[in-house]
Design a protein around this motif. Structure first.
Motif, PDB file in Angstrom:
ATOM      1  N   GLU A  85     113.748  68.328  44.408  1.00 43.19           N
ATOM      2  CA  GLU A  85     113.931  67.092  43.277  1.00 43.19           C
ATOM      3  C   GLU A  85     113.888  65.687  44.200  1.00 43.19           C
ATOM      4  N   LEU A  86     114.155  65.782  45.178  1.00 45.85           N
ATOM      5  CA  LEU A  86     114.298  64.290  45.988  1.00 45.85           C
ATOM      6  C   LEU A  86     113.054  64.020  46.683  1.00 45.85           C
ATOM      7  N   SER A  87     111.870  64.979  46.382  1.00 44.93           N
ATOM      8  CA  SER A  87     110.709  64.826  47.049  1.00 44.93           C
ATOM      9  C   SER A  87     110.681  64.956  48.497  1.00 44.93           C
ATOM     10  N   LEU A  88     111.416  65.791  48.899  1.00 46.93           N
ATOM     11  CA  LEU A  88     111.595  65.710  50.517  1.00 46.93           C
ATOM     12  C   LEU A  88     110.714  67.238  50.954  1.00 46.93           C
ATOM     13  N   PRO A 115     122.375  62.009  52.535  1.00 45.47           N
ATOM     14  CA  PRO A 115     123.346  62.380  51.531  1.00 45.47           C
ATOM     15  C   PRO A 115     123.769  61.421  50.462  1.00 45.47           C
ATOM     16  N   ARG A 116     123.528  60.124  50.676  1.00 45.96           N
ATOM     17  CA  ARG A 116     123.618  59.043  49.935  1.00 45.96           C
ATOM     18  C   ARG A 116     122.927  58.841  48.825  1.00 45.96           C
ATOM     19  N   ALA A 117     121.546  59.349  48.962  1.00 40.70           N
ATOM     20  CA  ALA A 117     120.480  59.580  48.139  1.00 40.70           C
ATOM     21  C   ALA A 117     120.729  60.756  47.321  1.00 40.70           C
ATOM     22  N   VAL A 158     126.916  60.405  41.553  1.00 45.33           N
ATOM     23  CA  VAL A 158     127.956  60.531  42.419  1.00 45.33           C
ATOM     24  C   VAL A 158     128.125  59.229  42.842  1.00 45.33           C
ATOM     25  N   ALA A 159     129.095  58.285  42.932  1.00 48.79           N
ATOM     26  CA  ALA A 159     129.294  56.965  43.595  1.00 48.79           C
ATOM     27  C   ALA A 159     130.002  57.469  45.097  1.00 48.79           C
ATOM     28  N   ILE A 160     129.499  56.608  46.060  1.00 45.87           N
ATOM     29  CA  ILE A 160     130.083  56.460  47.334  1.00 45.87           C
ATOM     30  C   ILE A 160     130.992  55.347  47.574  1.00 45.87           C
ATOM     31  N   ASN A 212     127.897  61.512  57.357  1.00 47.84           N
ATOM     32  CA  ASN A 212     126.740  61.930  56.384  1.00 47.84           C
ATOM     33  C   ASN A 212     127.424  63.428  56.161  1.00 47.84           C
ATOM     34  N   SER A 213     128.063  64.153  57.080  1.00 46.31           N
ATOM     35  CA  SER A 213     128.620  65.480  57.143  1.00 46.31           C
ATOM     36  C   SER A 213     129.682  65.348  56.067  1.00 46.31           C
ATOM     37  N   ASP A 214     130.568  64.561  56.223  1.00 43.79           N
ATOM     38  CA  ASP A 214     131.673  64.324  55.231  1.00 43.79           C
ATOM     39  C   ASP A 214     131.154  64.344  53.721  1.00 43.79           C
TER      40      ASP A 214
END
Length: 186
Positions: free
Chosen positions: A21-24, A32-34, A41-43, A91-93
């Motif tokens: 879905e993220l074209s990866l 994870p922010r992407a 979801v807001a960070i 990133n893990s969190d």
């Protein structure tokens, strides 16, 4: 605790679906922010909500008591992240918190720390979120590819913006080391 039969395989399929879905590709780094943006979801950096000195005091009272937490405000999920943590740990969190959201876990337990109430999930749900969060960041196919290229745990951590602990955890729990070693002896 032990994950339910089939959970790990399902986590790999889930990670693959979100990467698509993220074209990866399976070898690309997942931000994870992407993924959070993709999931609406807001960070939020916790230091924008409370003084940094209070986060440092909480850390002094009990190390790693707060890394990230998920809240729902007006129907939108918000992940609050501790800025004291390094980028790889954040990133893990975030991936862990996103896993709770993806798995539709219910924040049900309330625990108190230093006079502050915290909502948390059940231990089996925490284990699921840890497993899926790690899989989102480092799916098995990515680890196999990295191992076949001879990448060390440290190199995997650096190349994919995770902690060495996360890279080691995923490398060991997926059986990649054994599979690559077996392939080399043939």
């Amino acid at each position: 605790m032990t994950l339910k039969h089939g959970f790990k395989a399902n986590a790999e399929r889930t990670a693959k679906r979100y990467r698509q879905e993220l074209s990866l590709s399976s070898a690309d780094q997942l931000d994870p922010r992407a993924l959070a943006g993709h999931l609406n979801v807001a960070i939020v950096d916790a230091a924008t909500l409370v003084p940094l000195a209070e986060l440092e005091e909480l850390e002094r009272i009990q190390a790693y008591a707060f890394s990230a937490a998920t809240f729902e405000v007006r129907g939108r999920k918000i992940i609050v992240v501790n800025p004291i943590r390094g980028h790889g740990r954040q990133n893990s969190d975030i991936a862990h918190e996103l896993a709770h959201i993806i798995l539709e876990h219910d924040l049900s337990e309330v625990r108190e720390l230093a006079g502050m109430p915290f909502r948390t999930c059940k231990p089996d749900e925490e284990e699921e979120a840890t497993a899926l969060g790690g899989t989102l960041l480092l799916p098995r196919d990515l680890l196999i590819s990295a191992a076949r290229r001879g990448a060390s745990i440290d190199a995997i951590a650096e190349n994919y913006s995770v902690t060495v602990e996360m890279a080691r955890f995923r490398y060991n729990t997926t059986g990649v080391a054994k599979q690559v070693a077996t392939g080399r002896t043939r």
